[in-house]
Write an enzyme that holds these catalytic residues in place. Structure first.
Site, PDB file in Angstrom:
ATOM      1  N   ALA A 206      27.587 -12.473  12.877  1.00 53.87           N
ATOM      2  CA  ALA A 206      26.121 -12.553  13.568  1.00 53.87           C
ATOM      3  C   ALA A 206      25.291 -11.521  13.679  1.00 53.87           C
ATOM      4  CB  ALA A 206      27.265 -12.151  15.077  1.00 53.87           C
TER       5      ALA A 206
ATOM      6  N   GLY B 222      22.605  -2.927   6.453  1.00 53.44           N
ATOM      7  CA  GLY B 222      23.181  -3.887   5.896  1.00 53.44           C
ATOM      8  C   GLY B 222      22.735  -5.085   5.924  1.00 53.44           C
ATOM      9  N   ASP B 223      23.215  -5.581   6.624  1.00 53.15           N
ATOM     10  CA  ASP B 223      23.637  -6.789   7.527  1.00 53.15           C
ATOM     11  C   ASP B 223      21.836  -7.426   8.168  1.00 53.15           C
ATOM     12  OD1 ASP B 223      26.605  -6.690   7.781  1.00 53.15           O
ATOM     13  OD2 ASP B 223      26.294  -6.136   9.794  1.00 53.15           O
TER      14      ASP B 223
ATOM     15  N   GLY C  77      24.152   1.642  16.686  1.00 51.65           N
ATOM     16  CA  GLY C  77      24.888   0.377  17.094  1.00 51.65           C
ATOM     17  C   GLY C  77      24.645  -0.285  15.940  1.00 51.65           C
TER      18      GLY C  77
END
Ligand code: RIB
Length: 304
Positions: free
Chosen positions: A61, A253-254, A287
């Site tokens: 996601a 990284g995402d 986050g």
């Protein structure tokens, strides 16, 4: 923690005017339960934390939202459970403009990640896959959606059989396959054969070794503050990182991978600048955070 900025990272304004990529992400979606503490607890220790925060996470996601915020047209394939997190996770995909009609509702609880972040931005993460674990294969509509996309993005938080099936479907229909092999685990040969772009960090690259990496057309190794290195059909390049004051690297990284896929049609050198900007900006928030297109433009064009 600082990530180093280099002026070489600046690209020509307007260079990003390519058509939006159509991206399909098969991956995890979790609720992240984040605690900030002065330091990470030692075994057997109870300590007081400073604050608590809950937000959507999951490598799948996070990458999907990073790509959508960067301008791509994104479809997400995954699963949520039968709990109150499910509605929030779906809502988050929806408000980010992601096509999520094929996301499955399965028995049990939605995926959850327990994250502890210390005052230096270091984190420890434990993921409980739950609903994500139900994706062990693909439905016909899921296969059809993969066949129509420009790019399929995969990570390793779902059962590996589903990722193998998705990669084979993509490969058979000319859809490029991006793999971010995290959390690190062995990559089956029939998945390896389908990968076009592999994005991984240095410890992951060391675990797989040069022999495996050499078999993949495009390999990007991210090195945190030292930027990243790319190796592809036309040679190698090093892309420096942007300087920011990092608060938490969870999901950085995402953000990198999502922005990379969203801008891939610009060519690897340009796409890596957008990806580096996304990774750096993500680390400035607590986050898993995905920057908007406008925030990225300010960094890539040097007005940040
Ligand atoms: O990469 C960060 C992500 O890993 C978190 O959002 C968490 O959910 C885990 O999947």
């Amino acid at each position: 923690m600082f990530i180093v900025y280099s002026g070489e990272n600046r690209s020509a304004p307007g260079a990003e005017a390519a058509r939006p990529e159509s991206i399909i992400v098969l991956g995890s979606v979790n609720m992240d339960l984040i605690v900030v503490a002065r330091e990470l607890p030692r075994p057997g220790e109870t300590m007081l934390g400073q604050h608590f925060r809950m937000n959507r996470g999951g490598k799948g996601a996070n990458q999907a939202i990073a790509a959508a915020r960067c301008g791509a047209i994104v479809t997400f394939l995954g699963a949520v459970g039968q709990d109150h997190f499910a509605e929030q996770l779906r809502h988050d995909l929806f408000i980010n403009g992601i096509e999520a009609d094929l996301v499955r509702d399965v028995d049990g609880t939605s995926g959850v990640a327990i994250i502890v972040v210390d005052e230096h931005g270091e984190n420890r993460i434990i993921v409980v896959g739950d609903a994500n674990s139900a994706i062990t294969g693909l439905t016909t509509p899921e296969k059809d959606a993969i066949a129509k996309a420009d790019i399929l993005m995969l990570q390793l938080e779902l059962p590996i059989a589903a990722s193998v099936a998705a990669a084979r479907e993509a490969h058979a229909h000319g859809t490029m396959v991006f793999l971010n092999p995290s959390p690190v685990q062995p990559i089956p040969g029939d998945l390896l054969d389908c990968i076009d772009v592999l994005v991984l960090n240095e410890p992951e690259a060391q675990r797989y070794g040069d022999h495996l990496l050499d078999s993949i057309p495009h390999v990007i190794i991210t090195k945190g503050a030292a930027g990243c290195v790319y190796r592809g059909p036309e040679g190698q390049m090093k892309v420096p990182a942007f300087e920011v004051e990092a608060v938490d690297t969870t999901g950085a990284g995402d953000a990198f991978v999502g922005a990379l896929a969203a801008t891939w049609s610009l060519g690897p050198d340009e796409a890596l600048r957008w990806a580096s900007a996304a990774g750096a900006l993500s680390a400035t928030h607590l986050g898993a955070y995905q920057p908007t297109r406008e925030q990225l433009e300010a960094v890539v064009h040097g007005s940040f």
